[in-house]
Motif scaffolding. Structure first.
Motif, PDB file in Angstrom:
ATOM      1  N   PRO A 265      18.056  22.474  29.563  1.00 52.11           N
ATOM      2  CA  PRO A 265      17.381  21.526  30.454  1.00 52.11           C
ATOM      3  C   PRO A 265      17.198  20.181  29.776  1.00 52.11           C
ATOM      4  O   PRO A 265      17.293  20.064  28.544  1.00 52.11           O
ATOM      5  N   ALA A 266      16.910  19.157  30.570  1.00 51.45           N
ATOM      6  CA  ALA A 266      16.752  17.806  30.035  1.00 51.45           C
ATOM      7  C   ALA A 266      15.642  17.724  29.002  1.00 51.45           C
ATOM      8  O   ALA A 266      15.667  16.837  28.135  1.00 51.45           O
ATOM      9  N   SER A 267      14.684  18.627  29.040  1.00 49.86           N
ATOM     10  CA  SER A 267      13.577  18.605  28.081  1.00 49.86           C
ATOM     11  C   SER A 267      14.032  18.817  26.648  1.00 49.86           C
ATOM     12  O   SER A 267      13.324  18.442  25.712  1.00 49.86           O
ATOM     13  N   VAL A 268      15.246  19.395  26.449  1.00 51.59           N
ATOM     14  CA  VAL A 268      15.743  19.624  25.089  1.00 51.59           C
ATOM     15  C   VAL A 268      17.221  19.276  24.945  1.00 51.59           C
ATOM     16  O   VAL A 268      17.835  19.608  23.928  1.00 51.59           O
ATOM     17  N   GLU A 269      17.787  18.599  25.929  1.00 51.25           N
ATOM     18  CA  GLU A 269      19.227  18.322  25.922  1.00 51.25           C
ATOM     19  C   GLU A 269      19.506  16.858  25.568  1.00 51.25           C
ATOM     20  O   GLU A 269      19.286  15.952  26.373  1.00 51.25           O
ATOM     21  N   PRO A 270      20.015  16.591  24.345  1.00 51.16           N
ATOM     22  CA  PRO A 270      20.294  15.206  23.948  1.00 51.16           C
ATOM     23  C   PRO A 270      21.348  14.522  24.805  1.00 51.16           C
ATOM     24  O   PRO A 270      21.331  13.300  24.933  1.00 51.16           O
ATOM     25  N   LYS A 271      22.252  15.280  25.399  1.00 55.65           N
ATOM     26  CA  LYS A 271      23.268  14.659  26.241  1.00 55.65           C
ATOM     27  C   LYS A 271      22.647  14.006  27.477  1.00 55.65           C
ATOM     28  O   LYS A 271      23.231  13.059  28.038  1.00 55.65           O
ATOM     29  N   LEU A 272      21.500  14.498  27.896  1.00 56.26           N
ATOM     30  CA  LEU A 272      20.806  13.906  29.031  1.00 56.26           C
ATOM     31  C   LEU A 272      19.822  12.826  28.589  1.00 56.26           C
ATOM     32  O   LEU A 272      19.723  11.767  29.211  1.00 56.26           O
ATOM     33  N   VAL A 273      19.091  13.090  27.507  1.00 55.61           N
ATOM     34  CA  VAL A 273      18.078  12.139  27.055  1.00 55.61           C
ATOM     35  C   VAL A 273      18.734  10.914  26.430  1.00 55.61           C
ATOM     36  O   VAL A 273      18.515   9.772  26.866  1.00 55.61           O
ATOM     37  N   ARG A 274      19.522  11.155  25.395  1.00 56.40           N
ATOM     38  CA  ARG A 274      20.183  10.016  24.743  1.00 56.40           C
ATOM     39  C   ARG A 274      21.415   9.558  25.528  1.00 56.40           C
ATOM     40  O   ARG A 274      21.627   8.355  25.721  1.00 56.40           O
TER      41      ARG A 274
ATOM     42  N   VAL B  44      -2.318  21.117  17.899  1.00 55.46           N
ATOM     43  CA  VAL B  44      -2.428  21.040  16.445  1.00 55.46           C
ATOM     44  C   VAL B  44      -1.242  21.743  15.784  1.00 55.46           C
ATOM     45  O   VAL B  44      -0.650  21.243  14.817  1.00 55.46           O
ATOM     46  N   ALA B  45      -0.871  22.911  16.324  1.00 59.35           N
ATOM     47  CA  ALA B  45       0.284  23.629  15.785  1.00 59.35           C
ATOM     48  C   ALA B  45       1.568  22.831  15.998  1.00 59.35           C
ATOM     49  O   ALA B  45       2.472  22.838  15.147  1.00 59.35           O
ATOM     50  N   ALA B  46       1.662  22.122  17.138  1.00 57.78           N
ATOM     51  CA  ALA B  46       2.846  21.299  17.400  1.00 57.78           C
ATOM     52  C   ALA B  46       2.950  20.162  16.392  1.00 57.78           C
ATOM     53  O   ALA B  46       4.047  19.840  15.913  1.00 57.78           O
ATOM     54  N   ILE B  47       1.818  19.542  16.057  1.00 55.31           N
ATOM     55  CA  ILE B  47       1.817  18.468  15.058  1.00 55.31           C
ATOM     56  C   ILE B  47       2.358  19.005  13.732  1.00 55.31           C
ATOM     57  O   ILE B  47       3.226  18.383  13.099  1.00 55.31           O
TER      58      ILE B  47
ATOM     59  N   GLY C 109      15.624  13.371  21.666  1.00 59.87           N
ATOM     60  CA  GLY C 109      15.455  11.938  21.854  1.00 59.87           C
ATOM     61  C   GLY C 109      14.185  11.519  22.558  1.00 59.87           C
ATOM     62  O   GLY C 109      14.009  10.332  22.864  1.00 59.87           O
ATOM     63  N   HIS C 110      13.281  12.464  22.834  1.00 59.82           N
ATOM     64  CA  HIS C 110      12.013  12.100  23.455  1.00 59.82           C
ATOM     65  C   HIS C 110      11.126  11.334  22.472  1.00 59.82           C
ATOM     66  O   HIS C 110      11.214  11.525  21.259  1.00 59.82           O
ATOM     67  N   ASP C 111      10.246  10.530  23.022  1.00 65.95           N
ATOM     68  CA  ASP C 111       9.242   9.840  22.214  1.00 65.95           C
ATOM     69  C   ASP C 111       7.902  10.570  22.234  1.00 65.95           C
ATOM     70  O   ASP C 111       7.188  10.567  21.229  1.00 65.95           O
ATOM     71  N   ILE C 112       7.561  11.168  23.375  1.00 64.04           N
ATOM     72  CA  ILE C 112       6.257  11.789  23.579  1.00 64.04           C
ATOM     73  C   ILE C 112       6.436  13.251  23.955  1.00 64.04           C
ATOM     74  O   ILE C 112       7.326  13.598  24.746  1.00 64.04           O
ATOM     75  N   VAL C 113       5.562  14.087  23.414  1.00 69.45           N
ATOM     76  CA  VAL C 113       5.536  15.515  23.736  1.00 69.45           C
ATOM     77  C   VAL C 113       4.312  15.767  24.605  1.00 69.45           C
ATOM     78  O   VAL C 113       3.179  15.557  24.172  1.00 69.45           O
ATOM     79  N   LEU C 114       4.536  16.220  25.824  1.00 64.86           N
ATOM     80  CA  LEU C 114       3.437  16.403  26.782  1.00 64.86           C
ATOM     81  C   LEU C 114       3.006  17.865  26.852  1.00 64.86           C
ATOM     82  O   LEU C 114       3.813  18.761  27.097  1.00 64.86           O
ATOM     83  N   LYS C 115       1.731  18.070  26.620  1.00 63.82           N
ATOM     84  CA  LYS C 115       1.063  19.362  26.786  1.00 63.82           C
ATOM     85  C   LYS C 115       1.785  20.535  26.104  1.00 63.82           C
ATOM     86  O   LYS C 115       2.204  21.485  26.764  1.00 63.82           O
ATOM     87  N   PRO C 116       1.927  20.464  24.782  1.00 61.51           N
ATOM     88  CA  PRO C 116       2.426  21.645  24.063  1.00 61.51           C
ATOM     89  C   PRO C 116       1.370  22.743  24.138  1.00 61.51           C
ATOM     90  O   PRO C 116       0.197  22.473  24.392  1.00 61.51           O
ATOM     91  N   LYS C 117       1.787  23.969  23.900  1.00 61.82           N
ATOM     92  CA  LYS C 117       0.879  25.115  24.009  1.00 61.82           C
ATOM     93  C   LYS C 117      -0.334  24.937  23.097  1.00 61.82           C
ATOM     94  O   LYS C 117      -1.460  25.176  23.505  1.00 61.82           O
TER      95      LYS C 117
ATOM     96  N   GLY D  20      10.420  28.625  21.997  1.00 58.92           N
ATOM     97  CA  GLY D  20       9.387  28.758  20.976  1.00 58.92           C
ATOM     98  C   GLY D  20       8.179  27.883  21.271  1.00 58.92           C
ATOM     99  O   GLY D  20       8.320  26.751  21.749  1.00 58.92           O
ATOM    100  N   LYS D  21       6.980  28.381  20.986  1.00 58.91           N
ATOM    101  CA  LYS D  21       5.750  27.651  21.308  1.00 58.91           C
ATOM    102  C   LYS D  21       5.667  26.303  20.598  1.00 58.91           C
ATOM    103  O   LYS D  21       5.217  25.318  21.175  1.00 58.91           O
ATOM    104  N   GLU D  22       6.040  26.287  19.315  1.00 59.99           N
ATOM    105  CA  GLU D  22       5.996  25.034  18.569  1.00 59.99           C
ATOM    106  C   GLU D  22       7.370  24.377  18.487  1.00 59.99           C
ATOM    107  O   GLU D  22       7.481  23.147  18.535  1.00 59.99           O
ATOM    108  N   ASP D  23       8.411  25.184  18.391  1.00 60.14           N
ATOM    109  CA  ASP D  23       9.743  24.613  18.175  1.00 60.14           C
ATOM    110  C   ASP D  23      10.239  23.848  19.390  1.00 60.14           C
ATOM    111  O   ASP D  23      11.090  22.960  19.254  1.00 60.14           O
ATOM    112  N   VAL D  24       9.704  24.150  20.571  1.00 60.92           N
ATOM    113  CA  VAL D  24      10.133  23.394  21.753  1.00 60.92           C
ATOM    114  C   VAL D  24       9.740  21.925  21.604  1.00 60.92           C
ATOM    115  O   VAL D  24      10.474  21.039  22.052  1.00 60.92           O
TER     116      VAL D  24
END
Length: 648
Positions: free
Chosen positions: A340-349, A400-403, A389-397, A377-381
């Protein structure tokens, strides 16, 4: 009273349009005293913008009060020349914003830089400070240095108090976001709530869209909200797959582009940021059989470029600040990839950056969904989103673990620190451009003066009134004369718990004394349907109110067999004396096409726009006070194409 004589001349009224550029001159001299003139800047301290002092001019001579206004007009060219030299109160000069961003970035550790790229959710409803949720938000804002929050719920005063409290805790100003798909009232009870985007497309009026956008932004900034996750840029093309319903502007791509431009302009001029979503487009998505829970666009690359990507290009050209990606794959564009576009560089970049030329901020949509974390993955996503290529990560699970996971990915070389720096700098520049670097707090008193005011609500009603679309009329409307005592009103609802139905019944009863209402909902006994049928046969007029949302990935008009059979019998008994209004779903007419008069509005409640505002529109039509003039923004069928709409 101080004995002063006050008169004013203005280009805009700063009391009602405090974010406008323009001028306002006021004399503040007592009669027969030296004339003093004040030029007031329209920005006000406390809303995250730098204050501008008034400019005072004193003549030094006694001038009769009768000459004051004449002299003001003579001085206006001078005053406007001074005003032209003042900075726009809505936007911090670029150099200042960039200098602050660079200085702030240089003082952040890697952990704090990564934290700036995290946005998680908060509730605007009241919580005491010792509540565990409040304590957690304060830690995120202060100890961890999170970049921002997305707000849900609350009242205007509750929201304002909460956001000031969180801003006080943050060393770097927070960027507060919200979903304003129906305006601020979609999230904040008491703020102005508009119908869905499709209503504006039904009016085909870009100026109305612009005026409404200014109201949305003004109320948002007044409460301390800086970014809206709108406009919804998804197009609605297939009558059999109305995924986003009235959230979409519809299926006329060129009209969508003009409305997007007006929407973004209204927000931008009022000092609030916008987001085009949900890239690559949810308007025609389908369930992805290879990945349960996920969706994809099962269309050729050419079709997608001509429709979905073209709509987002319009948003980019309009100057949208953010683009939000969605968990939607586009195999035809990405060489067969199921990502999906949420993790696909071909779509984002590849598409957003390179093809659309977007230089702003790219954010993911919510990353905490179970099917998303199970696959990536909860954090790896969150790491994968930045890698794409995203700049912002919205509402990770777990924010703090995502950071921590992202910091480790940087240290391991998966994500270049230069990329982190670039994303953080873009975010900091936006914050400074909004004036948050000089004042991140808001004035609570302003909330009561601006949010949900009578003037704003008039515009909400105007949108509803002008968007109502008449799809069928066999000489029934306008009603020449009718007796509510000899009329029955039947509400038809999709689910058992729909509070709006009760509101409609109360409004109709209050407007038409003697009107008898029956409500059809799931699980009714057969004898109830028989009673309704008998009442209809004895009535002179039957009014049908449909409050039936489409099934998102199923039936566009999910009416029950029992309801359809009753409607058939009513039409057989009263073929020319039935009026129907569908509150939010134009596709209902596909199954009830022989109803002699059929109207539609564009609000389905919640994320899908203000529905109750159409109750008043419908009542005014029944009274003969309003003539429907809206045009259909989507294709419903061959009989009801885009642009169709009757009037009388």
């Amino acid at each position: 009273m101080n004995g002063n004589t006050t008169s004013s001349i203005s280009g805009r009224n700063p009391a009602t349009t405090p974010w406008s550029s323009g001028w306002w001159v006021r004399t503040i001299s007592p009669p027969e005293r030296p004339l003093e003139l004040s030029l007031f800047a329209f920005a006000k301290e406390g809303r995250g913008l730098p204050a501008m002092p008034s400019i005072r001019i004193t003549t030094g001579k006694q001038i009769p009060n009768s000459m004051n206004k004449r002299l003001i007009w003579l001085l206006i060219p001078v005053i406007m020349g001074i005003a032209a030299g003042c900075a726009d109160p809505k936007v911090t000069p670029a150099g200042e914003a960039e200098r602050w961003a660079d200085k702030t970035l240089a003082g952040l550790s890697l952990e704090k830089k990564v934290a700036q790229l995290i946005c998680t959710d908060i509730s605007g409803t009241y919580l005491p400070e010792d509540d565990s949720r409040m304590a957690g938000w304060l830690r995120l804002a202060g100890q961890h240095g999170i970049g921002g929050f997305v707000l849900y719920g609350g009242t205007p005063s509750e929201v304002a108090l909460l956001l000031n409290r969180l801003q006080k805790e943050a060393s770097v100003p927070l960027l507060i976001s919200a979903d304003f798909e129906g305006g601020p009232g979609q999230q904040v009870t008491g703020a102005s709530e508009f119908p869905g985007n499709m209503a504006f497309a039904a009016t085909r009026d870009e100026d109305l869209m612009y005026r409404a956008a200014r109201i949305m932004a003004e109320e948002g900034r007044t409460m301390g909200i800086h970014l809206t996750y709108t406009p919804v840029t998804d197009v609605s093309l297939s009558p059999d797959n109305p995924q986003e319903s009235v959230r979409s502007f519809g299926g006329d791509i060129e009209l969508n582009g003009r409305l997007l431009k007006a929407y973004v302009r209204g927000y931008k001029e009022t000092g609030m940021l916008t987001t085009a979503k949900h890239f690559p487009g949810r308007g025609d998505m389908k369930a992805f059989p290879d990945f349960p829970g996920f969706n994809y666009l099962d269309k050729s690359a050419t079709e997608i470029e001509q429709h979905e990507f073209k709509a987002f290009q319009f948003a980019v050209n309009a100057g949208v600040d953010f683009i939000m990606t969605e968990h939607v794959a586009v195999p035809s564009v990405t060489g067969g990839s199921g990502l999906p576009a949420s993790v696909e560089p071909k779509l984002v970049r590849g598409i957003i950056r390179d093809k659309l030329g977007f230089e702003g901020i790219i954010t993911s949509d919510d990353l905490w969904y179970d099917h998303v974390t199970a696959r990536f993955g909860k954090e790896d996503v969150a790491v994968k989103a930045l890698e794409a290529g995203h700049d912002i990560v919205l509402k990770p699970k777990d924010p703090v673990a995502a950071i921590s996971a992202i910091v480790e990915a940087v240290k391991a070389g998966r994500i270049p620190e230069e990329q982190i720096n670039g994303s953080v700098r873009k975010l900091l520049v936006k914050k400074a451009q909004l004036g948050l670097h000089s004042n991140k707090f808001i004035e609570l008193d302003e909330v009561y003066k601006i949010v949900g005011t009578r003037d704003h609500m008039k515009v909400v009603q105007e949108v509803a009134d002008r968007s109502v679309t008449l799809l069928r009329n066999d000489g029934v409307l306008p009603l020449k004369s009718w007796d509510p005592n000899k009329t029955i009103h039947i509400t038809i609802q999709k689910t058992d718990d729909q509070p709006a139905v009760r509101d409609l019944v109360v409004k109709m009863a209050g407007s038409f004394a003697g009107l008898n209402t029956f409500s059809l909902r799931p699980g009714l006994a057969e004898d109830y349907y028989q009673a309704v049928e008998k009442a209809a046969q004895g009535a002179e007029l039957v009014i049908l109110s449909f409050l039936v949302q489409r099934d998102r990935s199923g039936d566009p008009a999910p009416l029950s067999p029992e309801d359809l059979e009753l409607i058939r019998k009513i039409l057989a008994a009263k073929p020319n004396r039935v009026i129907a209004m569908s509150f939010g779903n134009p596709h209902i007419i596909r199954k009830t096409g022989t109803i002699p008069a059929f109207l539609v509005g564009y609000g389905e409640t919640g994320w899908y726009g203000n529905q109750p505002v159409y109750f008043d529109s419908f009542i005014r039509i029944l009274k003969g006070e309003l003539i429907p003039a809206g045009k259909l923004p989507i294709e419903v069928s061959a009989d009801y194409p885009v642009g169709f709409g009757l009037t009388y």
